[in-house]
Design a protein around this motif. Structure first.
Motif, PDB file in Angstrom:
ATOM      1  N   LEU A  18       0.647  -1.527  -0.210  1.00  0.00           N
ATOM      2  CA  LEU A  18       0.686   0.129  -0.072  1.00  0.00           C
ATOM      3  C   LEU A  18       1.022   1.138   0.242  1.00  0.00           C
ATOM      4  O   LEU A  18       1.838   0.894   0.928  1.00  0.00           O
ATOM      5  CB  LEU A  18      -0.466  -0.070   1.380  1.00  0.00           C
ATOM      6  N   PHE A  19       0.409   2.343  -0.938  1.00  0.00           N
ATOM      7  CA  PHE A  19       0.556   3.709  -0.305  1.00  0.00           C
ATOM      8  C   PHE A  19       1.094   3.675   0.753  1.00  0.00           C
ATOM      9  O   PHE A  19      -0.219   4.217   0.862  1.00  0.00           O
ATOM     10  CB  PHE A  19       0.046   4.582  -1.586  1.00  0.00           C
ATOM     11  N   THR A  20       1.946   5.021   1.113  1.00  0.00           N
ATOM     12  CA  THR A  20       1.387   5.606   2.282  1.00  0.00           C
ATOM     13  C   THR A  20      -0.301   6.322   2.667  1.00  0.00           C
ATOM     14  O   THR A  20      -0.786   5.690   3.706  1.00  0.00           O
ATOM     15  CB  THR A  20       2.001   6.807   2.784  1.00  0.00           C
ATOM     16  N   TRP A  21      -0.203   7.013   2.205  1.00  0.00           N
ATOM     17  CA  TRP A  21      -1.852   7.363   2.049  1.00  0.00           C
ATOM     18  C   TRP A  21      -2.603   5.775   1.894  1.00  0.00           C
ATOM     19  O   TRP A  21      -4.266   6.149   2.385  1.00  0.00           O
ATOM     20  CB  TRP A  21      -2.418   8.792   0.516  1.00  0.00           C
ATOM     21  N   GLU A  22      -2.519   4.877   1.552  1.00  0.00           N
ATOM     22  CA  GLU A  22      -3.799   4.677   1.284  1.00  0.00           C
ATOM     23  C   GLU A  22      -3.453   3.306   2.501  1.00  0.00           C
ATOM     24  O   GLU A  22      -4.353   2.883   3.572  1.00  0.00           O
ATOM     25  CB  GLU A  22      -3.233   2.938   0.406  1.00  0.00           C
ATOM     26  N   GLY A 113       2.779   9.328  -4.452  1.00  0.00           N
ATOM     27  CA  GLY A 113       3.566   8.505  -5.799  1.00  0.00           C
ATOM     28  C   GLY A 113       3.834   8.247  -7.280  1.00  0.00           C
ATOM     29  O   GLY A 113       4.481   7.654  -8.157  1.00  0.00           O
ATOM     30  N   ILE A 114       2.641   9.251  -7.468  1.00  0.00           N
ATOM     31  CA  ILE A 114       2.333   9.342  -9.322  1.00  0.00           C
ATOM     32  C   ILE A 114       2.840   9.924  -9.917  1.00  0.00           C
ATOM     33  O   ILE A 114       3.756   9.705 -11.655  1.00  0.00           O
ATOM     34  CB  ILE A 114       0.788   9.588  -9.417  1.00  0.00           C
TER      35      ILE A 114
END
Length: 251
Positions: A18-22, A113-114
């Motif tokens: 998972l990304f940090t925001w996820e 991260g996009i």
């Protein structure tokens, strides 16, 4: 998704890291699940409707409205303001994203991260400040001049708001009657969408921001969309495009 041995321990079989925001969203979900009532293993599942205004198992539309209104409070009113039917659904949807601070600005895309770290995250209007949502829609000098010119057309004075939520709260506090109220409610949604549309044109098509051009586009969109959506609107397209001060003076 499956529960482990502990009632408060859940297993989510994600297929990627998972990304940090996820991870923040996952933590919020776990908190919500932990606050749910404990399951009674010896009882069969069944549906009920629980509301303070009705007895259990009795559902009515009015009870749902009352429950939503009492739970959401001011947010419920803002939702009604955004989804008012006077503007196209795409405009309401973008305004809802802006209200929730979920629009895909350069800073947001960097954070999840996009965008590559080498990509620019500077505001395409002022070319100075980072492109946060509140900046591009409200606080950028270019955006501020757009809002100020519109407020001046309606013969008001104001201070720039800190967020889209503050903006909509202030906007709803201004009272009009009849058709003027419908026009006034639609304006902030059209301005928000128009600012973002111009932002995309600057980023992807190398357009140059123009105060006069955007102001005219906002008025034209307001005129065409409201004439198409509001039955028996007493103002002409020309009135809605060129004579906002006259409309305000007749209210």
């Amino acid at each position: 998704m499956a529960r482990k041995s502990s009632p408060t321990n859940w297993n989510f079989p994600f297929r990627r890291v998972l990304f940090t925001w996820e991870l923040e969203e996952e933590a919020n979900l776990l908190g919500l699940l932990s606050s749910a009532p404990s399951l009674a293993i010896d009882k069969a599942d069944h549906l009920i409707w629980a509301s303070a205004s009705t007895s259990p198992s009795v559902f009515t539309v009015s009870s749902l409205y009352s429950a939503s209104n009492s739970t959401l409070g001011l947010h419920f009113k803002i939702c009604r303001h955004i989804w008012n039917g006077a503007v196209p659904p795409k405009v309401s949807f973008f305004s809802w994203l802006a209200w929730k601070n979920k629009i895909k600005t350069a800073v947001f895309m960097h954070r999840i991260g996009i965008l590559d770290v080498s990509a620019s995250f500077i505001c395409p209007f002022c070319c100075f400040e980072p492109e946060f949502a509140a900046h591009i829609l409200l606080h950028c000098p270019f955006s501020w001049l757009i809002w100020s010119s519109i407020i001046n057309e309606w013969r008001f004075s104001w201070c720039i708001q800190g967020s889209v939520d503050d903006l909509l709260q202030w906007w709803m506090a201004v009272k009009f009657k009849n058709f003027d109220r419908l026009i006034w409610r639609a304006i902030p949604l059209i301005v928000l969408w128009s600012l973002w549309k111009l932002r995309n044109e600057c980023v992807f098509a190398e357009a140059q921001p123009s105060l006069f051009g955007l102001s005219e586009n906002i008025k034209i969109r307001t005129a065409l969309w409201l004439k198409a959506s509001i039955k028996d609107l007493p103002y002409s397209v020309d009135d809605l495009t060129f004579n906002w001060r006259q409309i305000r003076g007749c209210s």
